[in-house]
Design a protein around this motif. Structure first.
Motif, PDB file in Angstrom:
ATOM      1  N   PHE A  59      34.248   2.116  -3.493  1.00 24.01           N
ATOM      2  CA  PHE A  59      34.822   0.904  -2.899  1.00 24.01           C
ATOM      3  C   PHE A  59      35.898   0.254  -3.776  1.00 24.01           C
ATOM      4  CE2 PHE A  59      30.698   1.406  -0.793  1.00 24.01           C
ATOM      5  CZ  PHE A  59      31.126   1.446   0.526  1.00 24.01           C
ATOM      6  N   ASP A  60      36.377   0.954  -4.772  1.00 22.56           N
ATOM      7  CA  ASP A  60      37.560   0.517  -5.504  1.00 22.56           C
ATOM      8  C   ASP A  60      38.749   0.606  -4.543  1.00 22.56           C
ATOM      9  OD1 ASP A  60      39.947   0.467  -7.059  1.00 22.56           O
ATOM     10  OD2 ASP A  60      38.840   1.145  -8.819  1.00 22.56           O
ATOM     11  N   PRO A  61      39.540  -0.454  -4.401  1.00 28.38           N
ATOM     12  CA  PRO A  61      40.679  -0.407  -3.474  1.00 28.38           C
ATOM     13  C   PRO A  61      41.607   0.783  -3.703  1.00 28.38           C
ATOM     14  CG  PRO A  61      40.314  -2.651  -4.216  1.00 28.38           C
ATOM     15  CD  PRO A  61      39.393  -1.781  -5.040  1.00 28.38           C
ATOM     16  N   ALA A  62      41.635   1.289  -4.923  1.00 29.58           N
ATOM     17  CA  ALA A  62      42.505   2.441  -5.213  1.00 29.58           C
ATOM     18  C   ALA A  62      41.921   3.762  -4.732  1.00 29.58           C
ATOM     19  CB  ALA A  62      42.781   2.520  -6.713  1.00 29.58           C
ATOM     20  N   ASN A  63      40.635   3.755  -4.370  1.00 26.20           N
ATOM     21  CA  ASN A  63      39.966   4.976  -3.920  1.00 26.20           C
ATOM     22  C   ASN A  63      40.110   5.076  -2.402  1.00 26.20           C
ATOM     23  OD1 ASN A  63      38.150   7.010  -3.172  1.00 26.20           O
ATOM     24  ND2 ASN A  63      36.729   6.518  -4.834  1.00 26.20           N
ATOM     25  N   THR A  64      40.826   6.059  -1.936  1.00 30.44           N
ATOM     26  CA  THR A  64      41.093   6.187  -0.492  1.00 30.44           C
ATOM     27  C   THR A  64      40.176   7.186   0.202  1.00 30.44           C
ATOM     28  OG1 THR A  64      42.797   7.871  -0.886  1.00 30.44           O
ATOM     29  CG2 THR A  64      43.514   5.562  -0.825  1.00 30.44           C
ATOM     30  N   CYS A  65      39.150   7.651  -0.491  1.00 29.50           N
ATOM     31  CA  CYS A  65      38.272   8.682   0.080  1.00 29.50           C
ATOM     32  C   CYS A  65      37.689   8.227   1.422  1.00 29.50           C
ATOM     33  CB  CYS A  65      37.163   9.008  -0.915  1.00 29.50           C
ATOM     34  SG  CYS A  65      36.059  10.343  -0.403  1.00 29.50           S
ATOM     35  N   LEU A  66      37.046   7.069   1.442  1.00 29.83           N
ATOM     36  CA  LEU A  66      36.423   6.560   2.666  1.00 29.83           C
ATOM     37  C   LEU A  66      37.467   6.021   3.636  1.00 29.83           C
ATOM     38  CD1 LEU A  66      34.023   5.720   4.409  1.00 29.83           C
ATOM     39  CD2 LEU A  66      33.745   3.697   2.943  1.00 29.83           C
ATOM     40  N   ALA A  77      40.611   6.781   4.039  1.00 23.80           N
ATOM     41  CA  ALA A  77      41.408   7.850   4.662  1.00 23.80           C
ATOM     42  C   ALA A  77      40.611   8.548   5.758  1.00 23.80           C
ATOM     43  CB  ALA A  77      41.850   8.854   3.602  1.00 23.80           C
ATOM     44  N   PHE A  78      39.306   8.749   5.511  1.00 24.52           N
ATOM     45  CA  PHE A  78      38.481   9.366   6.549  1.00 24.52           C
ATOM     46  C   PHE A  78      38.458   8.489   7.797  1.00 24.52           C
ATOM     47  CE2 PHE A  78      34.405   9.356   8.746  1.00 24.52           C
ATOM     48  CZ  PHE A  78      34.328  10.676   9.179  1.00 24.52           C
ATOM     49  N   LEU A  79      38.182   7.191   7.622  1.00 23.82           N
ATOM     50  CA  LEU A  79      38.095   6.289   8.768  1.00 23.82           C
ATOM     51  C   LEU A  79      39.432   6.201   9.507  1.00 23.82           C
ATOM     52  CD1 LEU A  79      35.916   3.452   7.223  1.00 23.82           C
ATOM     53  CD2 LEU A  79      35.247   4.978   9.087  1.00 23.82           C
ATOM     54  N   GLU A  80      40.510   6.066   8.769  1.00 20.57           N
ATOM     55  CA  GLU A  80      41.810   5.929   9.418  1.00 20.57           C
ATOM     56  C   GLU A  80      42.203   7.185  10.175  1.00 20.57           C
ATOM     57  OE1 GLU A  80      44.448   4.551   6.364  1.00 20.57           O
ATOM     58  OE2 GLU A  80      43.566   2.533   6.356  1.00 20.57           O
ATOM     59  N   SER A  81      41.670   8.335   9.756  1.00 21.77           N
ATOM     60  CA  SER A  81      41.931   9.570  10.500  1.00 21.77           C
ATOM     61  C   SER A  81      41.229   9.568  11.854  1.00 21.77           C
ATOM     62  CB  SER A  81      41.484  10.789   9.683  1.00 21.77           C
ATOM     63  OG  SER A  81      40.064  10.888   9.642  1.00 21.77           O
ATOM     64  N   LYS A  82      40.248   8.672  12.010  1.00 17.04           N
ATOM     65  CA  LYS A  82      39.499   8.566  13.269  1.00 17.04           C
ATOM     66  C   LYS A  82      39.973   7.398  14.127  1.00 17.04           C
ATOM     67  CE  LYS A  82      36.890  11.871  11.660  1.00 17.04           C
ATOM     68  NZ  LYS A  82      37.034  13.260  12.176  1.00 17.04           N
ATOM     69  N   ALA A  83      40.933   6.622  13.632  1.00 16.21           N
ATOM     70  CA  ALA A  83      41.407   5.445  14.367  1.00 16.21           C
ATOM     71  C   ALA A  83      42.176   5.874  15.621  1.00 16.21           C
ATOM     72  CB  ALA A  83      42.288   4.589  13.472  1.00 16.21           C
ATOM     73  N   GLU A  84      42.211   4.973  16.608  1.00 15.65           N
ATOM     74  CA  GLU A  84      42.945   5.221  17.841  1.00 15.65           C
ATOM     75  C   GLU A  84      43.854   4.032  18.107  1.00 15.65           C
ATOM     76  OE1 GLU A  84      40.409   6.331  21.107  1.00 15.65           O
ATOM     77  OE2 GLU A  84      39.025   7.415  19.797  1.00 15.65           O
ATOM     78  N   ALA A  85      45.080   4.320  18.468  1.00 17.73           N
ATOM     79  CA  ALA A  85      46.059   3.250  18.673  1.00 17.73           C
ATOM     80  C   ALA A  85      45.701   2.355  19.846  1.00 17.73           C
ATOM     81  CB  ALA A  85      47.441   3.865  18.875  1.00 17.73           C
ATOM     82  N   GLN A 132      40.370  -3.794   4.921  1.00 15.04           N
ATOM     83  CA  GLN A 132      41.734  -3.270   4.768  1.00 15.04           C
ATOM     84  C   GLN A 132      41.952  -1.978   5.563  1.00 15.04           C
ATOM     85  OE1 GLN A 132      43.411  -5.570   2.980  1.00 15.04           O
ATOM     86  NE2 GLN A 132      41.351  -6.460   2.700  1.00 15.04           N
ATOM     87  N   VAL A 133      40.890  -1.428   6.128  1.00 22.20           N
ATOM     88  CA  VAL A 133      41.009  -0.147   6.833  1.00 22.20           C
ATOM     89  C   VAL A 133      41.718  -0.366   8.170  1.00 22.20           C
ATOM     90  CG1 VAL A 133      39.751   1.792   7.831  1.00 22.20           C
ATOM     91  CG2 VAL A 133      38.951   0.756   5.702  1.00 22.20           C
ATOM     92  N   ARG A 134      42.802   0.317   8.386  1.00 24.46           N
ATOM     93  CA  ARG A 134      43.587   0.157   9.612  1.00 24.46           C
ATOM     94  C   ARG A 134      42.866   0.787  10.804  1.00 24.46           C
ATOM     95  NH1 ARG A 134      47.384   1.581   5.712  1.00 24.46           N
ATOM     96  NH2 ARG A 134      47.310   3.762   6.369  1.00 24.46           N
ATOM     97  N   GLY A 135      42.894   0.057  11.921  1.00 26.79           N
ATOM     98  CA  GLY A 135      42.296   0.565  13.152  1.00 26.79           C
ATOM     99  C   GLY A 135      40.844   0.199  13.336  1.00 26.79           C
ATOM    100  N   PHE A 136      40.271  -0.555  12.384  1.00 27.98           N
ATOM    101  CA  PHE A 136      38.861  -0.927  12.460  1.00 27.98           C
ATOM    102  C   PHE A 136      38.687  -2.422  12.202  1.00 27.98           C
ATOM    103  CE2 PHE A 136      38.554   3.581  11.830  1.00 27.98           C
ATOM    104  CZ  PHE A 136      37.402   3.967  12.493  1.00 27.98           C
ATOM    105  N   ARG A 137      37.653  -2.982  12.827  1.00 28.54           N
ATOM    106  CA  ARG A 137      37.269  -4.365  12.580  1.00 28.54           C
ATOM    107  C   ARG A 137      35.847  -4.386  12.048  1.00 28.54           C
ATOM    108  NH1 ARG A 137      34.901  -8.139  15.966  1.00 28.54           N
ATOM    109  NH2 ARG A 137      35.352  -6.911  17.843  1.00 28.54           N
ATOM    110  N   LEU A 138      35.650  -5.053  10.929  1.00 27.45           N
ATOM    111  CA  LEU A 138      34.337  -5.130  10.304  1.00 27.45           C
ATOM    112  C   LEU A 138      33.498  -6.209  10.975  1.00 27.45           C
ATOM    113  CD1 LEU A 138      32.487  -4.206   7.948  1.00 27.45           C
ATOM    114  CD2 LEU A 138      33.552  -5.996   6.557  1.00 27.45           C
TER     115      LEU A 138
END
Length: 385
Positions: free
Chosen positions: A23-30, A32-40, A71-77
């Protein structure tokens, strides 16, 4: 007689990621996975369920998770982060399951959204089951925080809770969307949880990978002493073996009676229940591995030298190899050994017990000689000292 028959295959695929400080903001592992599943077309949602013990051991973790996921694009927490007390007790309370299902409903977590479980194996079992029965299957992501869940339960396809004293009586086969193993979480584990988690690696090596067992023989003292690079390698290799079995074993949803990955587990499940879960799962499995290894030796399947190598690795990891409940109680059968029939019922068919033909090669039997089993338990007691 007329009938219509239908047959179809369902393809499951998921990845296990290995990282540090997820969960370090510099770590895009999680992210990037979520944003790959986002839908416009619409915004998906995330609901987080966090193990309270993990939160207490990592001050500021909840805030860190919230900031990262917002900060994850395409998702709402979801505005609520659910915190539950982890450990086996979380699987013994049906109200916990109902509360999670209610939260999934309340926050509008649909089948395009994700429930994220962060914690030990018990909490992940509960979260996965709640997700599986909501809307007939909501996607869930696992973030295991213990050795045991990172190398075994967290990378599998099973979810469940205990019911009427029976371990995992209610449950589902529902693969996660992804698993994220973050070794940073392991730095705050107490000694018992660190050590007991290693036993699943011993188990899978014994039935599938002799060189891996030999590596653990050499590294047992370092592993037990807290060597993080060695532990990261153990977790990776163990997870890979479990994943290979699930994907290539031919029965990922356990429709038959064979359970090679349950080596050492038939007695372990009963020991956990009878001790009111004061024994860690890994400690109970260690006892079960020792018992079944000695029994394999008495059958003549492995020699005494191999059996002692197994016992000595478990002892070097400071794990138990015997428990008084393996003895007869006032001329009554051992309540653990009496649980063989319950284990057969859990399998849903004939009794099938995994034993060892050699280190690295498991085999199955369908009948246990009780006198020989008690003899094996006596030998374990002697070797314990």
């Amino acid at each position: 007689m007329e009938y219509i028959q239908q047959q179809f295959d369902v393809n499951f695929s998921f990845r296990v990621f290995f990282s540090r400080d997820l969960f370090d903001p510099a770590n895009t592992c999680l992210s990037a996975f979520l944003e790959s599943k986002a839908e416009a077309a619409f915004q998906k949602k995330l609901l987080v369920v966090l193990d309270g013990g993990v939160a207490a051991s990592h001050p500021g973790l909840a805030e860190k998770i919230s900031y990262y996921l917002m900060q994850v694009r395409g998702f709402r927490l979801a505005p609520e982060m659910i915190t539950l007390t982890g450990g086996e007790s979380v699987k013994n309370d049906l109200s916990q399951l109902v509360s999670l299902v209610d939260a999934i409903d309340q926050h509008g977590i649909d089948r395009h959204s994700y429930v994220i479980g962060i914690g030990g194996g018990s909490l992940l079992d509960l979260v996965g089951f709640a997700a599986a029965i909501s809307h007939r299957g909501v996607k869930h992501i696992r973030i295991p925080t213990t050795v045991l869940s990172q190398n075994d339960s967290g990378v599998g396809v099973k979810n469940g809770i205990n019911y009427k004293g029976k371990k995992n009586f209610l449950g589902s086969f529902a693969p996660p969307a992804a698993v994220f193993n973050d070794s940073t979480f392991l730095t705050t584990l107490d000694g018992r949880d660190w050590r007991s988690g290693m036993v699943e690696a011993v188990k899978v090596a014994l039935i599938r990978d002799a060189p891996f067992f030999e590596w653990m023989e050499k590294k047992a003292v370092d592993l037990t002493g807290g060597d993080m690079p060695a532990m990261e390698e153990l977790i990776y290799r163990c997870a890979a073996l479990h994943m290979a079995h699930i994907g290539g074993g031919g029965d990922p949803f356990e429709s038959g009676s064979a359970r090679p990955l349950d080596f050492g587990h038939w007695s372990a499940h009963k020991l956990e229940q009878l001790t009111d879960f004061s024994l860690r799962h890994g400690e109970a499995v260690s006892i079960g591995i020792a018992l079944d290894s000695v029994y394999s030796c008495l059958l003549g399947w492995i020699d005494e030298a191999a059996m002692l190598r197994i016992v000595n690795v478990l002892k070097a990891m400071q794990l138990p190899i015997w428990h008084p409940l393996l003895q007869k109680q006032d001329d009554e059968p051992s309540p653990v050994i009496a649980g063989l029939e319950e284990f057969r019922e859990h399998l849903g068919g004939q009794l099938t017990i995994s034993l060892l033909r050699a280190i690295g090669r498991g085999a199955e039997i369908h009948h246990i000689e009780l006198d020989m089993l008690y003899k094996a338990a006596d030998i374990c007691q002697k070797l314990q000292s």
